[in-house]
Scaffold this motif. Structure first.
Motif, mmCIF file in Angstrom:
data_model
loop_
_atom_site.group_PDB
_atom_site.id
_atom_site.type_symbol
_atom_site.label_atom_id
_atom_site.label_comp_id
_atom_site.label_asym_id
_atom_site.label_seq_id
_atom_site.Cartn_x
_atom_site.Cartn_y
_atom_site.Cartn_z
ATOM 1 N N ASP A 34 4.372 28.298 -78.808
ATOM 2 C CA ASP A 34 5.606 27.863 -78.147
ATOM 3 C C ASP A 34 5.301 27.127 -76.848
ATOM 4 O OD1 ASP A 34 7.204 28.914 -80.136
ATOM 5 O OD2 ASP A 34 7.628 30.791 -79.050
ATOM 6 N N ALA A 35 4.392 27.680 -76.050
ATOM 7 C CA ALA A 35 4.034 27.053 -74.781
ATOM 8 C C ALA A 35 3.416 25.675 -75.015
ATOM 9 C CB ALA A 35 3.072 27.940 -73.995
ATOM 10 N N LEU A 36 2.554 25.579 -76.012
ATOM 11 C CA LEU A 36 1.929 24.288 -76.313
ATOM 12 C C LEU A 36 2.956 23.267 -76.808
ATOM 13 C CD1 LEU A 36 -1.407 25.465 -77.974
ATOM 14 C CD2 LEU A 36 -1.162 24.233 -75.817
ATOM 15 N N GLU A 37 3.916 23.720 -77.616
ATOM 16 C CA GLU A 37 4.956 22.812 -78.099
ATOM 17 C C GLU A 37 5.802 22.284 -76.935
ATOM 18 O OE1 GLU A 37 6.938 25.190 -81.082
ATOM 19 O OE2 GLU A 37 5.649 24.398 -82.668
ATOM 20 N N ARG A 38 6.126 23.170 -75.980
ATOM 21 C CA ARG A 38 6.882 22.732 -74.800
ATOM 22 C C ARG A 38 6.073 21.718 -73.993
ATOM 23 N NH1 ARG A 38 8.155 28.238 -74.693
ATOM 24 N NH2 ARG A 38 6.609 28.611 -73.069
ATOM 25 N N GLU A 39 4.791 21.983 -73.865
ATOM 26 C CA GLU A 39 3.924 21.075 -73.110
ATOM 27 C C GLU A 39 3.834 19.712 -73.794
ATOM 28 O OE1 GLU A 39 -0.612 20.990 -71.292
ATOM 29 O OE2 GLU A 39 0.258 22.899 -71.896
ATOM 30 N N VAL A 40 3.726 19.701 -75.105
ATOM 31 C CA VAL A 40 3.667 18.443 -75.852
ATOM 32 C C VAL A 40 4.974 17.671 -75.655
ATOM 33 C CG1 VAL A 40 3.638 17.455 -78.191
ATOM 34 C CG2 VAL A 40 1.946 19.165 -77.539
ATOM 35 N N GLU A 41 6.121 18.375 -75.699
ATOM 36 C CA GLU A 41 7.412 17.731 -75.476
ATOM 37 C C GLU A 41 7.472 17.100 -74.094
ATOM 38 O OE1 GLU A 41 10.221 16.444 -77.113
ATOM 39 O OE2 GLU A 41 8.987 17.395 -78.624
ATOM 40 N N THR A 42 6.985 17.832 -73.094
ATOM 41 C CA THR A 42 6.965 17.313 -71.720
ATOM 42 C C THR A 42 6.095 16.071 -71.644
ATOM 43 O OG1 THR A 42 7.258 19.551 -70.864
ATOM 44 C CG2 THR A 42 6.438 17.922 -69.322
ATOM 45 N N LEU A 43 4.939 16.114 -72.273
ATOM 46 C CA LEU A 43 4.040 14.956 -72.262
ATOM 47 C C LEU A 43 4.651 13.764 -72.992
ATOM 48 C CD1 LEU A 43 0.621 16.739 -72.877
ATOM 49 C CD2 LEU A 43 1.385 15.613 -70.769
ATOM 50 N N LYS A 44 5.348 14.014 -74.095
ATOM 51 C CA LYS A 44 6.005 12.929 -74.831
ATOM 52 C C LYS A 44 7.075 12.267 -73.962
ATOM 53 C CE LYS A 44 5.671 14.418 -79.662
ATOM 54 N NZ LYS A 44 6.465 14.885 -80.825
ATOM 55 N N THR A 45 7.850 13.104 -73.265
ATOM 56 C CA THR A 45 8.895 12.571 -72.396
ATOM 57 C C THR A 45 8.289 11.732 -71.274
ATOM 58 O OG1 THR A 45 10.239 14.530 -72.868
ATOM 59 C CG2 THR A 45 10.859 13.238 -70.940
ATOM 60 N N ALA A 46 7.202 12.252 -70.682
ATOM 61 C CA ALA A 46 6.542 11.509 -69.601
ATOM 62 C C ALA A 46 5.957 10.207 -70.127
ATOM 63 C CB ALA A 46 5.456 12.384 -68.981
ATOM 64 N N LEU A 47 5.382 10.228 -71.298
ATOM 65 C CA LEU A 47 4.791 9.028 -71.892
ATOM 66 C C LEU A 47 5.880 7.996 -72.202
ATOM 67 C CD1 LEU A 47 2.254 7.601 -72.944
ATOM 68 C CD2 LEU A 47 2.598 8.761 -75.126
ATOM 69 N N ALA A 48 6.983 8.478 -72.734
ATOM 70 C CA ALA A 48 8.098 7.559 -73.033
ATOM 71 C C ALA A 48 8.627 6.927 -71.765
ATOM 72 C CB ALA A 48 9.211 8.314 -73.761
ATOM 73 N N ALA A 49 8.718 7.710 -70.682
ATOM 74 C CA ALA A 49 9.184 7.185 -69.395
ATOM 75 C C ALA A 49 8.217 6.129 -68.869
ATOM 76 C CB ALA A 49 9.364 8.321 -68.389
ATOM 77 N N LEU A 50 6.932 6.372 -69.019
ATOM 78 C CA LEU A 50 5.929 5.400 -68.563
ATOM 79 C C LEU A 50 6.009 4.125 -69.382
ATOM 80 C CD1 LEU A 50 2.759 7.622 -67.973
ATOM 81 C CD2 LEU A 50 4.035 6.334 -66.256
ATOM 82 N N GLN A 51 6.222 4.251 -70.678
ATOM 83 C CA GLN A 51 6.300 3.067 -71.540
ATOM 84 C C GLN A 51 7.544 2.229 -71.221
ATOM 85 O OE1 GLN A 51 6.003 4.843 -75.447
ATOM 86 N NE2 GLN A 51 3.798 4.423 -75.558
ATOM 87 N N ARG A 52 8.627 2.874 -70.873
ATOM 88 C CA ARG A 52 9.853 2.122 -70.529
ATOM 89 C C ARG A 52 9.679 1.405 -69.204
ATOM 90 N NH1 ARG A 52 13.793 6.926 -71.937
ATOM 91 N NH2 ARG A 52 12.174 7.832 -70.681
ATOM 92 N N GLY A 53 8.877 1.992 -68.341
ATOM 93 C CA GLY A 53 8.668 1.392 -67.021
ATOM 94 C C GLY A 53 7.785 0.172 -67.061
ATOM 95 N N GLN A 54 7.053 -0.023 -68.102
ATOM 96 C CA GLN A 54 6.137 -1.167 -68.166
ATOM 97 C C GLN A 54 6.796 -2.382 -68.695
ATOM 98 O OE1 GLN A 54 2.614 0.006 -70.322
ATOM 99 N NE2 GLN A 54 1.854 1.166 -68.630
#
Length: 97
Positions: A77-97
């Motif tokens: 569960d903790a790893l799944e939450r962490e992956v979700e957080t990383l996906k959100t951060a990655l998506a935010a970075l991709q939109r910013g470029q």
């Protein structure tokens, strides 16, 4: 006689480690010396009194398995939450470029 009983208890322990339940017949056949039925019974009684029951060991093993499963589930569960957080951060970075 006490030394004989101690030797028989050791034989019982070896049988137990092999997954066998010590019995009078097995104990008498495995002993490297002549053993009376009463000596074998006495040794088995003492062995059983000093050894935790198989049910108790099974209960401990089951509890440990349950705890391991809960621990594993919480880690997943903790790893799944962490992956979700990383996906959100990655998506935010991709939109910013």
């Amino acid at each position: 006689m006490n030394n004989t009983i101690n030797q028989l208890i050791i034989i019982c322990q070896k049988m137990h480690e092999e997954g066998k339940t010590p019995s009078v017949g097995m104990l008498r056949s495995k002993a490297p010396f002549k053993v009376s039925v009463t000596e074998a019974i006495d040794a088995i009684k003492r062995f059983n009194a000093s050894t935790p029951t198989i049910q108790a060991k099974q209960f401990q093993h089951d509890n440990q398995s349950d705890n391991d499963a809960l621990s594993l589930a919480s880690r997943v569960d903790a790893l799944e939450r962490e992956v979700e957080t990383l996906k959100t951060a990655l998506a935010a970075l991709q939109r910013g470029q």
